[in-house]
Design a protein around this motif. Structure first.
Motif, short mmCIF file in Angstrom:
data_model
loop_
_atom_site.label_atom_id
_atom_site.label_comp_id
_atom_site.label_asym_id
_atom_site.label_seq_id
_atom_site.Cartn_x
_atom_site.Cartn_y
_atom_site.Cartn_z
N TRP A 78 -9.27 -6.37 6.87
CA TRP A 78 -8.72 -7.71 6.63
C TRP A 78 -9.56 -8.46 5.60
CZ3 TRP A 78 -4.62 -10.67 7.03
CH2 TRP A 78 -4.76 -12.05 6.94
N GLN A 79 -10.87 -8.35 5.74
CA GLN A 79 -11.77 -9.07 4.84
C GLN A 79 -11.74 -8.49 3.42
OE1 GLN A 79 -15.36 -8.65 7.14
NE2 GLN A 79 -14.85 -10.36 8.53
N SER A 80 -11.35 -7.23 3.32
CA SER A 80 -11.43 -6.56 2.01
C SER A 80 -10.16 -6.69 1.17
CB SER A 80 -11.73 -5.08 2.20
OG SER A 80 -10.59 -4.40 2.70
N ILE A 81 -9.04 -7.05 1.78
CA ILE A 81 -7.79 -7.09 1.02
C ILE A 81 -7.68 -8.40 0.23
CG2 ILE A 81 -6.60 -5.48 2.57
CD1 ILE A 81 -5.13 -7.86 3.83
N SER A 82 -6.73 -8.43 -0.69
CA SER A 82 -6.60 -9.59 -1.57
C SER A 82 -6.02 -10.80 -0.83
CB SER A 82 -5.68 -9.25 -2.75
OG SER A 82 -4.35 -9.06 -2.27
N ASP A 83 -6.21 -11.98 -1.42
CA ASP A 83 -5.66 -13.21 -0.84
C ASP A 83 -4.14 -13.11 -0.70
OD1 ASP A 83 -8.15 -14.35 -0.72
OD2 ASP A 83 -7.92 -15.52 -2.58
N SER A 84 -3.49 -12.54 -1.71
CA SER A 84 -2.03 -12.48 -1.65
C SER A 84 -1.57 -11.50 -0.56
CB SER A 84 -1.45 -12.11 -3.01
OG SER A 84 -1.86 -10.82 -3.38
N ALA A 85 -2.32 -10.42 -0.37
CA ALA A 85 -1.98 -9.48 0.70
C ALA A 85 -2.15 -10.16 2.06
CB ALA A 85 -2.86 -8.23 0.62
N VAL A 95 3.91 2.69 1.56
CA VAL A 95 2.71 2.04 2.08
C VAL A 95 1.59 2.24 1.05
CG1 VAL A 95 3.29 2.27 4.54
CG2 VAL A 95 2.05 4.11 3.39
N VAL A 96 0.53 1.46 1.21
CA VAL A 96 -0.59 1.54 0.28
C VAL A 96 -1.77 2.21 0.98
CG1 VAL A 96 -2.17 0.22 -1.20
CG2 VAL A 96 0.18 -0.59 -0.86
N PHE A 97 -2.31 3.24 0.33
CA PHE A 97 -3.49 3.94 0.87
C PHE A 97 -4.70 3.02 0.77
CE2 PHE A 97 -7.12 6.86 -0.36
CZ PHE A 97 -7.38 7.31 0.91
N ARG A 98 -5.38 2.83 1.91
CA ARG A 98 -6.54 1.92 1.95
C ARG A 98 -7.84 2.68 2.21
NH1 ARG A 98 -4.76 -3.23 0.17
NH2 ARG A 98 -2.61 -3.47 0.86
N GLY A 99 -7.88 3.94 1.86
CA GLY A 99 -9.10 4.73 2.05
C GLY A 99 -9.10 5.47 3.38
N PHE A 100 -10.22 6.12 3.67
CA PHE A 100 -10.35 6.88 4.91
C PHE A 100 -11.15 6.08 5.93
CE2 PHE A 100 -9.31 10.17 1.86
CZ PHE A 100 -8.41 10.94 2.59
N MET A 118 -6.07 5.31 6.09
CA MET A 118 -5.88 3.94 6.56
C MET A 118 -4.77 3.25 5.76
SD MET A 118 -9.63 2.28 7.39
CE MET A 118 -10.17 2.22 5.69
N PHE A 119 -3.92 2.52 6.50
CA PHE A 119 -2.91 1.65 5.90
C PHE A 119 -2.99 0.31 6.62
CE2 PHE A 119 -1.10 6.00 6.38
CZ PHE A 119 -1.15 6.39 5.06
N ILE A 120 -2.29 -0.70 6.10
CA ILE A 120 -2.16 -1.93 6.88
C ILE A 120 -0.71 -2.09 7.27
CG2 ILE A 120 -4.16 -3.00 5.78
CD1 ILE A 120 -2.35 -4.76 4.16
N SER A 121 -0.50 -2.81 8.36
CA SER A 121 0.85 -2.98 8.86
C SER A 121 0.97 -4.35 9.55
CB SER A 121 1.17 -1.86 9.85
OG SER A 121 2.50 -1.95 10.30
N ASP A 122 2.18 -4.85 9.58
CA ASP A 122 2.46 -6.13 10.23
C ASP A 122 3.01 -5.83 11.63
OD1 ASP A 122 3.81 -8.61 11.03
OD2 ASP A 122 3.58 -9.24 8.94
#
Lengths: 208, 208
Positions: free
Chosen positions: A121-128, A50-55, A63-67
């Motif tokens: 959601w607003q902060s992640i890349s278009d491809s993500a 998973v990718v660390f997305r900060g605290f 924080m991580f993102i998940s589907d």
């Protein structure tokens, strides 16, 4: 050597060596990747990158993102315990972070969590973002054209998008560099809880 | 696309993409590091970095080394299921390898396993060997001098040295490079077992 961290700080004591590792390994984008272990409904362990997305806000929660369509979702519903293993290749050090997961979905009613989900959601890349509009993960392979859907709304997260939080209770930091190696355990004391920003941690230097 | 691998081969079909990944990432020594998830006796997941030490003889079982004093030992005695997560940074691909662990200790009576344990001990570096003579892992920190014990016998493994085998039943290979990404699942069919070298695997291309 065992000591108590200053109770007046909201930042857990393992955050300092972790921040140092992130800084010293910052030239390698994959230094923000870690492996998250959970337990499947059939009681076997599951493990994925998973990718660390900060605290999250002013907490010590990662924080991580998940589907929502991934298997993690069902696993977490049954068993929230998880251990992240984060190995930094440049500085040769490992953090094992044990804690409990919280999945923040589209139907979350806690405003601060729901807001954090939207902001992420607003902060992640278009491809993500695009991946959340892809066909069902792990279903038989769809034609390539199914992976070029219209770009999702960059402001409003789709129902498949989840914020995943890991609240840490124990950390095991092993530094392989140095002769001898060093290892330090951090344990959150039972008196601490999520609503108390003044977490107390026990810090113990142990044998590697 | 679902297909059966040729039953006459003893090499599982996921070995080919894994060998390819190891080869293409060979310039990075840490490409042989992966994260191994097990389940603790209190039913929480455990996750740590281990070093891939090749395959055991002519099987598809991954070899690692382990210290009998580590917590893995107790965990495996209670629950053999494990999932390794192996992320290759250069080629950006992940293998998730689910299987069962076997711990080969000094008291193992199976000759082929016992011999493999001895051979592995003889093949590792002096510094790797020395760690098995270090003081009790995770005990309160010993003085630095305790980490410079006499070099252990390079021929005969000490009682702390274990060979750890992971026999794989499922593999999930995700390649992040490529547009779209590709993902392939490998599942060992129930008719296969450890004593039958002609394992049958089902291979399925799925959505990432």
């Amino acid at each position: 050597m065992t000591s108590l961290s200053t109770p007046s700080t909201a930042i857990a004591p393992w955050r300092s060596p972790l921040a140092h590792a992130l800084h010293r390994n910052r030239s390698l984008p994959f230094s923000r990747y870690l492996q998250l272990a959970t337990i499947r409904c059939d009681h076997t362990p599951a493990n994925r990158t998973v990718v660390f997305r900060g605290f999250f806000a002013k907490t010590n929660q990662l924080m991580f993102i998940s589907d929502s369509r991934s298997e993690k979702t069902d696993q977490i519903a049954q068993q929230v315990a998880a251990e992240a293993c984060w190995y930094f290749t440049k500085t040769r050090e490992q953090f094992r972070l044990l804690g409990d997961l919280t999945l923040v979905t589209a139907s979350s009613e806690q405003t601060n969590l729901s807001d954090a989900r939207t902001q992420l959601w607003q902060s992640i890349s278009d491809s993500a973002r695009l991946q959340f509009a892809w066909p069902q993960p792990k279903a038989p392979r769809s034609p390539d054209s199914a992976f070029s859907p219209p770009a999702p709304d960059a402001q409003i997260p789709p129902s498949t998008f989840c914020l995943l939080l890991l609240a840490i209770s124990k950390v095991d930091h092993l530094a392989l560099r140095g002769d001898p190696q060093s290892r330090c355990l951090y344990e959150k004391l039972a008196s601490s809880n999520a609503s108390n920003p003044h977490e107390q941690w026990q810090v113990t230097a142990v044998n590697p």
